[in-house]
Write an enzyme that holds these catalytic residues in place. Structure first.
Site, PDB file in Angstrom:
ATOM      1  CB  SER A 276      -0.750   0.064   1.283  1.00  0.00           C
ATOM      2  OG  SER A 276      -1.740  -1.121   1.327  1.00  0.00           O
TER       3      SER A 276
ATOM      4  CG  HIS B  56      -4.379   4.385   2.004  1.00  0.00           C
ATOM      5  ND1 HIS B  56      -2.986   4.315   1.309  1.00  0.00           N
ATOM      6  CD2 HIS B  56      -5.167   3.325   1.410  1.00  0.00           C
ATOM      7  CE1 HIS B  56      -3.335   3.205   0.783  1.00  0.00           C
ATOM      8  NE2 HIS B  56      -4.336   2.797   0.618  1.00  0.00           N
TER       9      HIS B  56
ATOM     10  CD  GLU C 277      -0.121   0.342  13.450  1.00  0.00           C
ATOM     11  OE1 GLU C 277      -0.431  -0.171  14.601  1.00  0.00           O
ATOM     12  OE2 GLU C 277      -0.456  -0.085  12.256  1.00  0.00           O
TER      13      GLU C 277
END
Lengths: 280, 322
Positions: free
Chosen positions: B41, B113, B62
């Site tokens: 991605s 995104h 993360e």
């Protein structure tokens, strides 16, 4: 270094901690006193350190304090090691000081490489620094210190999983197992379970220092930990300490996690810890 | 005669990031990259395969990724983290705040995104608050790029800047119309000259602003379109100079109007030169699933919305001068 000299440093560091915290009626003496012997041994006996402080720490061992609230012991050990003048300890938690309540790089204090205080972040940072050492073909080591209650923060377990999965065998992470946190014992707040089997299940090499306030036991334990590096596994030390160690009325409970002694209590505590290297 | 912008191809901005990172792999040996299980991605695959030793697959973790990135800087590395904008900011705010921003670590937080154009995945993934979160952090540079070329140029440029950076880009393919290598952190790009209104747009909305300016020209309104890729630090001088001339401004962003570009510019103008301003932005709501183009219509983030905002702000300007 002779044990007598280390002992002198321990007594003086305890006095520094108590006086710093008393002077501003705030700070965290309990965990600081509990880790005093460990940090004195680490900085004076174990770590390979360069003379001058450089942020990148190439070719020297690095230490990361994850449980930043025990800044008093960190500051005292750094000052007594020569990172900055011991007189500066008097500025702890004062306005315009490099000695913030929790350690920071923001004010440029030598010896500090990352801010800590918001818990659970130090192991990730230590892993990053360990990765950089591997990339740089730098064989020196990364040490980190974490509270046991701090392991309740989930980020630790992301880091613990990553470190084992990626063979971070230049990292020695020590957990200060004092069984206490702000609201009470870890057993009453959120039971930690068996930390040894937890770390082992994640793939770490775990060793225990049962007498975590005994200088000889710490030297033996840390020396053993160093022997275990470079074997594809990160190394965890479970350091069993007594919160408030060295001051009788601060020991065996959580009450002195984040409380400063008053004038009388300070006098009592200092009486138990004679001046050895000169107060700041 | 107003300059017309055309394009011959459409590409996604995230591929610009991937291309920039690939180039940095060759030119900057200290650049390392980290990803939280979104290599495809984020278009980080080429860097990862070319430099396996300098690429760190962190897994779906993360917070750990941000901390590891902070640690890598201590050994002199320049880490680029990659994941979706939501997971790059909101999910790890405190990690960025303490271990990166407050600690002044040279980490490049690269976020794909962003915004509604993520589309079908819906509001859990469509962050519209990230610019606000990041711009509030002292010392953080915030960049939102508009097309493939600008994203590639920005990716390369931030490697040579010493300090934490948030680089925001997106998922869909959009026109490629900016020249390569025309990028300076903190310096706006004037796309068209105009005298009636200033349109300051960022990210995917820059192209919409250009389309709007052509429609406005047909209506006899001369719009000065400014491509503002760097939201912090704000290019105050260029913005003030433009509104001095036009006397009206419309800010355009794929972000909540609270905390975004428009708010930064409103603050600048109120202190220096109070000017009628209209916001083209999301009206304090979450997004939803849908095709990006549909969402941009529904949430008033297109050229038509910009035209309407311009008409309104010019009415306000004229009322104030009477």
């Amino acid at each position: 270094m002779e044990i007598k000299k280390l002992d002198d440093l321990v007594y003086q560091t305890r006095r520094d901690i108590l006086r710093m915290v008393h002077a501003v009626s705030s700070g965290h003496p309990g965990g600081s006193l509990g880790c005093t012997e460990f940090l004195v041994v680490l900085y004076h006996e174990i770590m390979r350190l360069n003379k001058n402080f450089e942020m990148d720490g190439i070719n020297e061992d690095l230490f990361f304090l994850s449980n930043g609230h025990i800044s008093p012991v960190f500051y005292s050990v750094l000052a007594r090691k020569g990172y900055f003048p011991v007189e500066e300890l008097s500025t702890f938690r004062h306005i315009n000081s490099r000695l913030q309540g929790h350690p920071t790089t923001h004010e440029g204090l030598p010896g500090v490489r990352v801010a800590s205080g918001s818990l659970g972040q130090g192991m990730s940072v230590a892993i990053g620094a360990a990765q950089a050492k591997k990339l740089n073909d730098d064989s020196t080591l990364i040490y980190s210190l974490h509270g046991d209650g701090e392991l309740q923060e989930g980020q630790n377990w992301e880091a613990i999983m990553y470190a084992a999965g990626n063979h971070m065998d230049n990292l020695i992470a020590t957990i200060d197992v004092n069984g206490q946190q702000i609201d009470g014992s870890t057993d009453t707040v959120l039971p930690m379970g068996n930390l040894k089997t937890k770390f082992e299940a994640f793939g770490w090499d775990v060793l225990e220092i049962k007498e975590g306030n005994d200088l000889n036991a710490i030297i033996v334990g840390l020396t053993e930990a160093k022997n275990r590096i470079g074997k594809k596994k990160p190394v965890c030390i479970l350091l069993y300490t007594t919160m408030g160690n060295g001051v009788d009325f601060m020991m065996h409970g959580h009450e002195w996690h984040g409380k400063a002694p008053n004038k009388q209590q300070l006098a009592d505590a200092l009486r138990q810890n004679p001046e050895t290297l000169g107060d700041y | 005669m107003k300059k017309k912008y055309t394009y011959t191809e459409k590409k996604d901005t995230r591929s610009g990031f991937g291309a920039g990172l690939t180039e940095l792999g060759k030119t900057h040996p200290n650049v390392v990259a980290l990803c939280a299980d979104l290599i495809g991605s984020l278009k980080m695959g080429e860097f990862a395969s070319s430099h396996p030793d300098r690429f760190f697959q962190i897994g779906i973790a993360e917070a750990n990724m941000i901390g590891i990135a902070a640690g890598l800087t201590i050994g002199g590395k320049i880490p680029f983290t990659g994941t979706f904008a939501n997971f790059s900011t909101g999910r790890v705010y405190d990690q960025i705040r303490q271990s990166v921003a407050y600690s002044s670590k040279n980490v490049k937080i690269c976020a794909s995104h962003a915004g509604l154009t993520l589309g079908e995945d819906g509001a859990t993934h469509q962050i519209l608050e990230d610019i606000g979160l990041m711009k509030m952090l002292p010392g953080m540079t915030v960049i939102n790029t508009c097309d493939y070329n600008q994203t590639k140029s920005a990716t390369i440029a931030i490697a040579d800047y010493d300090g934490p950076v948030y680089l925001r880009f997106g998922r869909p393919v959009v026109p490629v119309y900016m020249p390569e290598n025309e990028f300076e952190i903190g310096k706006v790009i004037h796309l068209t000259e105009g005298k009636d209104v200033t349109i300051v747009a960022t990210g995917h909305m820059v192209w919409e602003a250009l389309q709007a300016s052509e429609k406005l020209e047909e209506l006899g309104i001369s719009a000065e379109v400014i491509n503002i890729h760097t939201i912090k630090p704000l290019d105050a001088e260029s913005i003030l100079k433009s509104v001095n001339k036009t006397g009206a401004i419309v800010t355009v962003e794929e972000h909540n109007y609270l905390g975004g570009l428009g708010e930064s510019i409103a603050g600048l103008l109120s202190l220096n030169n109070p000017t009628p301003q209209e916001f083209v932005a999301v009206n304090d709501s979450f997004g939803e699933s849908g095709v990006p183009e549909q969402l941009m219509v529904k949430y008033n983030l297109n050229d038509e919305a910009i035209v309407e905002a311009v008409k309104k702000v010019i009415r306000r300007k004229n009322e104030e001068t009477i």
